[in-house]
Design an enzyme around this catalytic site. Structure first.
Site, PDB file in Angstrom:
ATOM      1  N   LYS A 116       1.119  -1.155   0.066  1.00  0.00           N
ATOM      2  CA  LYS A 116      -0.116   0.009   0.419  1.00  0.00           C
ATOM      3  C   LYS A 116       0.915   1.499  -0.197  1.00  0.00           C
ATOM      4  CE  LYS A 116      -4.274  -1.677   0.782  1.00  0.00           C
ATOM      5  NZ  LYS A 116      -5.774  -2.063   1.930  1.00  0.00           N
ATOM      6  N   LYS A 198      -3.925  -9.929  -7.048  1.00  0.00           N
ATOM      7  CA  LYS A 198      -5.203 -10.403  -5.536  1.00  0.00           C
ATOM      8  C   LYS A 198      -6.393  -8.902  -6.637  1.00  0.00           C
ATOM      9  CE  LYS A 198      -6.010  -8.267  -1.465  1.00  0.00           C
ATOM     10  NZ  LYS A 198      -6.868  -8.071  -0.788  1.00  0.00           N
ATOM     11  N   LYS A 201     -10.823  -4.440  -4.263  1.00  0.00           N
ATOM     12  CA  LYS A 201     -12.340  -3.036  -4.343  1.00  0.00           C
ATOM     13  C   LYS A 201     -11.352  -2.328  -4.689  1.00  0.00           C
ATOM     14  CE  LYS A 201     -12.897  -4.098   0.264  1.00  0.00           C
ATOM     15  NZ  LYS A 201     -12.149  -4.285   1.003  1.00  0.00           N
TER      16      LYS A 201
HETATM   17  N1  AQP Z   1      -9.181 -11.860  -3.887  1.00  0.00           N
HETATM   18  C1  AQP Z   1      -9.001 -11.750  -2.416  1.00  0.00           C
HETATM   19  N2  AQP Z   1      -9.436 -13.211  -2.398  1.00  0.00           N
HETATM   20  C2  AQP Z   1      -9.725 -13.824  -1.204  1.00  0.00           C
HETATM   21  N3  AQP Z   1      -9.642 -13.122  -0.393  1.00  0.00           N
HETATM   22  C3  AQP Z   1     -10.191 -11.664  -0.433  1.00  0.00           C
HETATM   23  N4  AQP Z   1      -9.903 -11.110   0.674  1.00  0.00           N
HETATM   24  C4  AQP Z   1      -9.476 -10.031   0.123  1.00  0.00           C
HETATM   25  N5  AQP Z   1      -8.825  -9.653  -0.694  1.00  0.00           N
HETATM   26  C5  AQP Z   1      -9.682 -11.394  -1.398  1.00  0.00           C
HETATM   27  C6  AQP Z   1     -10.561 -11.234   2.088  1.00  0.00           C
HETATM   28  O1  AQP Z   1     -11.896 -10.307   1.962  1.00  0.00           O
HETATM   29  C7  AQP Z   1     -11.799 -10.218   3.723  1.00  0.00           C
HETATM   30  C8  AQP Z   1     -11.956  -8.368   3.522  1.00  0.00           C
HETATM   31  O2  AQP Z   1     -10.772  -8.264   3.665  1.00  0.00           O
HETATM   32  P1  AQP Z   1     -11.025  -6.413   3.539  1.00  0.00           P
HETATM   33  O3  AQP Z   1     -11.692  -5.567   3.424  1.00  0.00           O
HETATM   34  O4  AQP Z   1     -10.687  -6.615   5.282  1.00  0.00           O
HETATM   35  O5  AQP Z   1      -9.248  -5.975   3.359  1.00  0.00           O
HETATM   36  P2  AQP Z   1      -8.456  -6.276   2.334  1.00  0.00           P
HETATM   37  O6  AQP Z   1      -7.602  -7.539   2.299  1.00  0.00           O
HETATM   38  O7  AQP Z   1      -6.775  -5.185   1.766  1.00  0.00           O
HETATM   39  O8  AQP Z   1      -9.497  -6.332   1.136  1.00  0.00           O
HETATM   40  P3  AQP Z   1      -9.028  -5.695  -0.198  1.00  0.00           P
HETATM   41  O9  AQP Z   1     -10.211  -6.116  -0.685  1.00  0.00           O
HETATM   42  O10 AQP Z   1      -8.182  -6.120  -1.093  1.00  0.00           O
HETATM   43  O11 AQP Z   1      -9.601  -3.956  -0.023  1.00  0.00           O
HETATM   44  P4  AQP Z   1      -8.804  -3.165  -0.450  1.00  0.00           P
HETATM   45  O12 AQP Z   1      -8.561  -2.787  -1.796  1.00  0.00           O
HETATM   46  O13 AQP Z   1      -9.468  -2.210   0.287  1.00  0.00           O
HETATM   47  O14 AQP Z   1      -7.041  -3.156  -0.286  1.00  0.00           O
HETATM   48  C9  AQP Z   1      -9.933 -10.748   4.523  1.00  0.00           C
HETATM   49  O15 AQP Z   1     -10.409 -11.479   4.760  1.00  0.00           O
HETATM   50  C10 AQP Z   1      -9.517 -10.557   3.037  1.00  0.00           C
HETATM   51  O16 AQP Z   1      -8.334 -11.741   3.137  1.00  0.00           O
END
Ligand code: AQP
Length: 334
Positions: A116, A198, A201
């Site tokens: 990040k 990965k 969102k």
């Molecule tokens: N691509 C993914 N595959 C499997 N699991 C995923 N998770 C996120 N992306 C994937 C799981 O979703 C849960 C919630 O995630 P989060 O919102 O706490 O943040 P994150 O892990 O940083 O997910 P994002 O979508 O990538 O969000 P941003 O873009 O805001 O950083 C977690 O259990 C995560 O492992």
């Protein structure tokens, strides 16, 4: 006969954007499945979400939308505690304490911090660095046994374990040491445009991810554009065929079929056919969530009442852990 106590589950999702099928397959699907067997506590991690630049009106909307989405997907507030992180002030309090039990070098090694920081070099704030201590506080406050997460969050759960053990060793048994739980399949759903990354969102490319609330026609369009490879064999081989393997994973997650059976089902078929089938299974798998969301997202009073009741239940547990923590550390509590 004495009733055996259910194990406690805690997990949360950040309201940083519209949730993807990565969040769904990697986390939320598991959250729903665990509700009967475990004592589940789920949260919208709004404090975490300000570690990146997010506009107040967007955050406000996302918190209500994620609440509606959780309920629409099948989180039952009668079975599970569901709340918004900032409504329970103990999360911020315990974070400060756990900061003093987290080594600078440990936080610096976190992959998410490095990724990040690279993505937004203009906003490498201390909160982003401190994210794992806040996540450790989320988990440890509830004396959690199991933390269902996707692969990207496993490193943070491991650090939460280290922090809990360190605190317990210095001050006596205070926190239960949690275990991270990965889904059997789909622990890391990959981006559709770049299958070596990965699905996220916050990805700026709208074609990289399928959103849980995407319309069926958008789902079909995005899968049609998904990156695969130049040969034509449909085979589950994440190392050599990440794009195709990702599509098979998604298909398996939404149909409930074993990935090896999916591979057989598509034997001899072309990529266009695979993409169309994955799109159909995904749209169908998300249909009831999308319809429920349409209805629930308009019921603001109901959503606020769920948040309020959840925060009361969560606070009760969090207060008990905090009073133990204050006492163990020698803080005077009149
Ligand atoms: N691509 C993914 N595959 C499997 N699991 C995923 N998770 C996120 N992306 C994937 C799981 O979703 C849960 C919630 O995630 P989060 O919102 O706490 O943040 P994150 O892990 O940083 O997910 P994002 O979508 O990538 O969000 P941003 O873009 O805001 O950083 C977690 O259990 C995560 O492992």
């Amino acid at each position: 006969m004495e009733q055996e106590q259910k194990k406690r589950v805690f997990s949360a999702v950040q309201p940083t954007g519209s949730l993807t099928i990565g969040n769904y397959i990697g986390a939320i699907k598991n959250f729903i499945a665990m509700q009967d067997e475990y004592d589940c506590i789920y949260a919208v991690a709004d404090l975490h979400s300000i570690t990146v630049d997010i506009k107040p009106e967007i955050l406000r909307k996302n918190v209500t939308d994620v609440t509606a989405l959780f309920l629409a997907a099948g989180i039952d507030p009668e079975k599970s505690v569901f709340f918004v992180q900032s409504h329970v002030h103990e999360h911020a309090e315990l974070t400060w304490i756990l900061n003093c039990y987290t080594q600078f070098g440990e936080a610096k090694r976190m992959t998410q911090f490095k990724d990040k920081s690279k993505k937004a070099p203009e906003n490498v704030n201390v909160g982003l660095f401190d994210y794992p201590s806040l996540m450790a506080a989320d988990i440890l406050l509830y004396q959690t046994d199991c933390v269902p997460v996707g692969k990207d969050q496993m490193q943070h759960v491991e650090l939460a374990r280290t922090i809990a053990e360190r605190f317990n060793n210095r001050n006596g048994q205070t926190f239960r040491v949690p275990e991270g739980v990965l889904p059997k399949l789909g622990a890391k759903v990959q981006s559709l445009s770049n299958p070596s990354a990965k699905m996220s969102k916050s990805d700026v490319d709208p074609n990289s991810s399928i959103l849980i609330l995407d319309k069926p026609e958008d789902i079909v369009r995005k899968f049609r554009r998904a990156v695969t490879d130049s040969d034509s064999e449909i085979r589950y081989d994440p190392t050599n065929k990440p794009g195709v393997s990702n599509l098979l994973t998604i298909y398996s997650a939404f149909t409930g079929k074993d990935v090896k059976d999916c591979e057989k089902e598509f034997c001899g078929k072309d990529y266009a056919y695979l993409k169309a089938q994955v799109a159909e299974a995904t749209a169908e798998g998300l249909r009831s969530t999308r319809e429920n969301f349409e209805r629930l997202s308009k019921q603001k009073d109901y959503l606020f009442s769920v948040m309020k009741t959840g925060a009361e239940k969560a606070s009760y547990i969090a207060r008990r852990t905090m009073s133990k923590v204050w006492r163990k550390l020698g803080f005077v509590r009149p």
